[in-house]
Design an enzyme around this catalytic site. Structure first.
Site, PDB file in Angstrom:
ATOM      1  NE  ARG A  67      48.268  33.173  42.056  1.00 20.56           N
ATOM      2  CZ  ARG A  67      47.915  33.156  40.784  1.00 20.56           C
ATOM      3  NH1 ARG A  67      46.755  32.654  40.412  1.00 20.56           N
ATOM      4  NH2 ARG A  67      48.709  33.672  39.873  1.00 20.56           N
ATOM      5  CG  HIS A 182      40.833  35.677  30.740  1.00 20.87           C
ATOM      6  ND1 HIS A 182      42.050  35.738  31.375  1.00 20.87           N
ATOM      7  CD2 HIS A 182      41.042  34.940  29.623  1.00 20.87           C
ATOM      8  CE1 HIS A 182      42.956  35.072  30.671  1.00 20.87           C
ATOM      9  NE2 HIS A 182      42.363  34.576  29.601  1.00 20.87           N
ATOM     10  CG  ASP A 308      46.099  39.850  35.371  1.00 27.61           C
ATOM     11  OD1 ASP A 308      45.728  39.095  36.291  1.00 27.61           O
ATOM     12  OD2 ASP A 308      46.253  39.467  34.201  1.00 27.61           O
ATOM     13  CG  HIS A 312      52.736  32.154  38.960  1.00 24.20           C
ATOM     14  ND1 HIS A 312      51.714  31.234  39.091  1.00 24.20           N
ATOM     15  CD2 HIS A 312      52.359  33.005  37.964  1.00 24.20           C
ATOM     16  CE1 HIS A 312      50.757  31.518  38.215  1.00 24.20           C
ATOM     17  NE2 HIS A 312      51.116  32.590  37.518  1.00 24.20           N
TER      18      HIS A 312
HETATM   19 ZN   LIG Z   1      42.817  37.224  32.978  1.00 28.96          ZN
END
Ligand SMILES: [Zn+2]
Length: 431
Positions: A67, A182, A308, A312
């Site tokens: 991030r 993805h 993954d 958040h």
């Molecule tokens: Zn992904």
């Protein structure tokens, strides 16, 4: 001044590359493994007693979201790297969906600089496949690789246009970079929030069909075959995707794949009473899919277990199920989950778990290590297979707290993490 050599005394050394699973001493000199043997004696070395522990080549999570730059309220490179080493990962590869997107050598270099300052895990940036992750024009793979990118991916979004994907694969060959995809068909995902199926129907949530993933997997495998490029499929989640990867490998197509711990352990029913800690992409699938993924990690169809890790802010995950963002954290839960649910339960042997967590991802990304042979980096994960711990999000180093595994008591944990011959995390120092 050179650091004093270290002897890690008496661990059960599990090195799937050397085919070793035995009690040994490890001598670490100047950041590398200098010797692996029995009863190593070197006057002047610092001796650390690790009897009773497993020493594995340092784990590598090839799929995390840190991030930074731009979304530091969710995670920074430093908080992510701290979570990595606390979870037993000596290296990570971080995705490009930051703000700005990592589609330029300056962002790639900036992330590496932040990781260097943190001085914890090795952080390898993955650059965007397309400029701004818009799926239109491919980014400058050569310059990005030169700046330190180890792969390209628009993860978070698929490359929708097959002509763009074909060009990216062709271009990736010239630069010997894997393209991590993805695999999702956004038109099929639509407004879907969880996996389409009986449970979604029962609780009245719009579903994401399995075909959203496997149609993209099959298309991209066909493009990898045509171009001869290296394709890595992120977070495999359906039985049909796994079967497609198995067939492609048998046909000699250069495809690799990863699976997450949550897809190996949970099904769509974990959504329960609209729990946003079970909302991620791809969504948790059916029991038959989960069983097919377990077969895929056991038979070599999958090359890596990757978390993954997608932190958040708590306030974002507190929204109603439909509005909350997709993604959960994984760095500080993965290893105990693998040790209890996959190894102790007899699905894969410990050496295979080490291969999936360490060797496999490094081979895909072209990184050194993934073994404990003399000359390899002294990156080591120390495990206690008997100790029990409870997953407590309040104690995470990550800024993200959302996990469907909170409160779970698991046997098998990370005791210490060494990077470049230096202990960067110790459980005893953090109690
Ligand atoms: Zn992904």
């Amino acid at each position: 001044m050179a650091e004093r050599p270290v002897i890690l005394r008496g661990a059960r050394v599990v090195d799937p590359v050397a085919g070793l699973d035995a009690v040994r001493d490890l001598r670490l000199v100047e950041g590398r493994i200098a010797a692996v043997g029995e009863g190593i004696r070197e006057p002047g070395d610092r001796v650390v007693d690790v009897a009773g522990l497993v020493a594995a080549p340092g784990f590598c999570d090839m799929h995390v979201h840190f991030r930074e730059p731009g979304l530091e309220y969710k995670e920074t490179v430093a908080s992510g790297a701290a979570a990595a080493v606390a979870g037993g990962f000596t290296a990570v590869a971080c995705m490009a969906n930051t703000d700005p997107v990592n589609d330029s050598p300056s962002v790639t270099a900036h992330i590496r600089q932040l990781a260097k300052q943190a001085g914890l895990a090795r952080v390898h940036p993955i650059a965007a496949t397309t400029q701004g992750m818009k799926g239109e024009r491919i980014s400058e793979f050569g310059a990005l690789k030169e700046a330190g990118a180890v792969a390209v991916s628009d993860d978070g979004l698929p490359v929708g246009d097959p002509a763009v994907m074909r060009r990216a694969l062709e271009y990736s060959r010239l630069h010997d970079l894997p393209v991590i995809e993805h695999c999702e068909t956004l038109e099929l995902t639509g407004e879907g929030a969880m996996r389409e199926g009986a449970y979604a129907a029962q609780i009245g949530l719009p579903g994401i069909p399995a075909a959203s993933e496997f149609i993209a997997v099959e298309r991209n495998i066909a493009l990898a075959e045509i171009t001869g490029a290296r394709l890595h499929i992120a977070h495999l989640s359906t039985a049909r995707s796994a079967a497609a990867v198995r067939r492609a490998k048998a046909a000699g197509i250069r495809v690799t794949a990863e699976v997450t711990p949550h897809h190996l352990i949970l099904t769509d029913e974990a959504v329960g009473d609209y729990d946003t800690a079970a909302k991620m992409k791809p969504p948790l699938a059916a029991e038959a899919d989960r069983e097919a993924l377990l077969t895929a990690i056991a038979d070599g169809t999958a090359d890596a277990i990757a978390t993954d890790h997608a932190p958040h802010h708590e306030d974002e995950k507190k929204l109603c199920f439909q509005s909350a963002p997709f993604g959960i954290v994984g760095l500080e839960t993965a290893v105990p989950l693998v040790l209890e649910r996959l190894v102790a339960s007899g699905i894969i042997p410990l050496a295979q778990a080490v291969r999936l967590l360490s060797t496999g991802p490094r081979r895909i990304l072209g990184l050194p290590g993934g073994d404990l042979r003399p000359g390899s980096p002294a990156d080591i994960t120390l495990l206690d297979l008997e100790a029990t711990s409870t997953i407590n999000p309040a104690s995470f180093r990550s800024r993200g707290r959302s996990t469907p595994f909170a409160g779970l008591s698991l046997r098998g944990q990370v005791v210490a993490t060494w990077v470049g011959g230096r202990e960067v995390y110790s459980q005893s120092a953090n109690r």
